[in-house]
Design an enzyme around this catalytic site. Structure first.
Site, short mmCIF file in Angstrom:
data_model
loop_
_atom_site.label_atom_id
_atom_site.label_comp_id
_atom_site.label_asym_id
_atom_site.label_seq_id
_atom_site.Cartn_x
_atom_site.Cartn_y
_atom_site.Cartn_z
N SER A 233 0.80 -1.18 -0.24
CA SER A 233 0.11 0.17 -0.29
C SER A 233 0.50 1.41 0.10
CB SER A 233 -0.76 0.01 1.19
OG SER A 233 -1.95 0.94 0.88
N HIS A 375 -7.71 -5.39 0.12
CA HIS A 375 -6.60 -4.86 0.54
C HIS A 375 -5.35 -5.32 1.48
CE1 HIS A 375 -3.88 -1.07 0.25
NE2 HIS A 375 -4.74 -0.82 0.65
C1 GCU Z 1 -5.12 5.05 2.03
C2 GCU Z 1 -4.55 5.82 0.74
C3 GCU Z 1 -3.90 4.25 0.17
C4 GCU Z 1 -3.34 4.25 0.52
C5 GCU Z 1 -3.46 3.39 1.72
C6 GCU Z 1 -2.84 1.72 2.80
O1 GCU Z 1 -6.42 4.14 2.22
O2 GCU Z 1 -5.82 6.08 0.34
O3 GCU Z 1 -3.34 5.48 -0.98
O4 GCU Z 1 -2.05 2.84 -0.31
O5 GCU Z 1 -4.33 4.37 2.53
O6 GCU Z 1 -1.28 2.95 2.68
O7 GCU Z 1 -3.11 0.97 3.08
#
Ligand code: GCU
Length: 394
Positions: A233, A375
């Site tokens: 992420s 995710h």
């Molecule tokens: C949020 C953010 C993302 C990121 C994520 C994370 O959702 O909007 O851009 O990748 O956090 O780091 O889990």
């Protein structure tokens, strides 16, 4: 990190060029190296992540703790303080590596979200002063809470070391106007915030990953020519940028990195540039705001970032329920960077259409998979990264 000032050989060619969100196809490797690569690198440095200042603070290492009886005797554990002159607290580096290894071992370097002690319940892991405490933990068990993301036994069992640091030891993940973490150490006289083309927090985190590499170069049990940088992420955005900035990372993995990571921005699917800059104004450089609701103005989309890592192998991964990160945009980026790998005589991504879930493509130097689920970074994801790394490191 070495950030050499770039001289653009033919500005006129570059000025007319818009690379867009398309396959990066060029005449020759020479043309890529002389004209396009410098222009694209300059773009990401000055308009997206921001430049890393050249003047570097003194960094030293101190072994705080070591045991060859970790993970039930399967691993050696090391805890090292990375002391950065001027930084109030050390960057705590935690390493697990195979206990029984013949010769030097390859390594995965990976930043963590909430502190080294969250990757495993191992009671000896030192808790950083910067790690979330009490209320901020929001009910998470303080030790081992992120264990599912860190299948240490499998990674170490496959013959790899894992080296991790906590993001908050380098730069806190908050919009503090760059008053904490490492930014202030780099300000020139009279400066109190980074200039519009200077680094944000992702750039700072990438700098921190390079300090891990500095340590690994000194550790005789690690093969510093076989070090992969992995991130999930926001830390996947960081792993890609770290690999661009520091060629000592021989391989890079971006897990569900989304906007500002592997995903193409011009598709405007899921998180957009405007949304990310609004929610996380500290991640990128100030100049990146120019592209809020104005993605077409980007010189190149995020496939350019992956291409900058060529010819070193890159793996991009997505998850089916992660629409916010735009899985198709992540896949297309990997695909559109691939012609640059071909200029180096390597196969890029070996497939040209999005694969089915759990059907990884690892034949080329650009790997990709989409996993069923949310995710996250899971055992399944890690097993693919190990397989991919084995192709180059074993
Ligand atoms: C949020 C953010 C993302 C990121 C994520 C994370 O959702 O909007 O851009 O990748 O956090 O780091 O889990």
């Amino acid at each position: 990190m070495l950030m050499v000032a770039v001289v653009l050989p033919s500005m006129s060619v570059v000025a007319q060029q818009k690379y867009g969100a398309k396959p990066l196809e060029f005449e020759s490797l020479k043309e890529w190296k002389k004209v396009h690569r410098p222009a694209i690198l300059e773009f990401f440095q000055s308009e997206v992540y921001g430049r890393t200042p050249e003047k570097q603070p003194k960094v030293s290492f101190e072994m705080l703790e070591q045991s060859d009886k970790a993970l039930g005797g399967k691993a050696v554990r090391k805890q090292v303080a990375i002391n950065v002159e001027g930084l109030p607290t050390p960057i705590l580096l935690l390493i697990y590596q195979p206990a029984e290894a013949k010769g030097k071992v390859p390594a995965f370097v990976c930043m963590n979200f909430k502190g080294n002690h969250q990757i495993n319940p191992d009671p000896v892991i030192i808790i950083s002063e910067n790690a979330p405490k009490g209320e901020e933990l929001k009910g998470d068990a303080p030790r081992g809470a992120a264990m599912s993301r860190w299948p240490l036994e499998e990674i170490v069992g496959a013959g790899y070391a894992v080296a991790t640091i906590y993001r908050g030891d380098v730069d806190p993940d908050v919009d503090d106007n760059f008053q904490n973490g490492i930014h202030p150490l780099f300000y020139t006289e009279g400066q109190s915030v980074p200039a519009a083309d200077e680094w944000g927090t992702i750039g700072a985190w990438a700098w921190g990953l390079s300090r891990v590499m500095d340590y690994l170069e000194k550790d005789k049990s690690i093969d510093n020519k076989r070090v992969a940088v992995v991130g999930h992420s926001r830390l996947g955005k960081t792993s890609l940028w770290a690999a661009v900035c520091d060629k000592r990372f021989a391989l890079a993995v971006s897990n569900d990195s989304g906007c500002g990571g592997a995903a193409l921005s011009m598709r405007k699917m899921g998180e957009t540039v405007a949304k990310i800059n609004k929610s996380f104004p500290h991640w990128f450089c100030d100049n990146y705001n120019k592209y809020n609701d104005n993605e077409e103005a980007l010189l190149v989309d995020q496939q350019g970032l992956i291409a900058l890592i060529a010819p070193r192998p890159v793996y991009v991964a997505s998850a089916t329920e992660d629409a916010w990160a735009d899985p198709e945009g992540e896949f297309l980026s990997a695909l559109y960077a691939s012609p640059v790998y071909e200029l180096y005589g390597k196969k890029g991504l070996a497939i040209s259409a999005m694969p089915q879930p759990e059907k990884p493509s690892i034949e080329g130097s650009v790997g990709y998979h989409i996993r069923t689920g949310k995710h996250d970074i899971t055992l399944y994801d890690w097993l693919q990264y190990i397989k991919f790394a084995n192709k180059y490191f074993k």
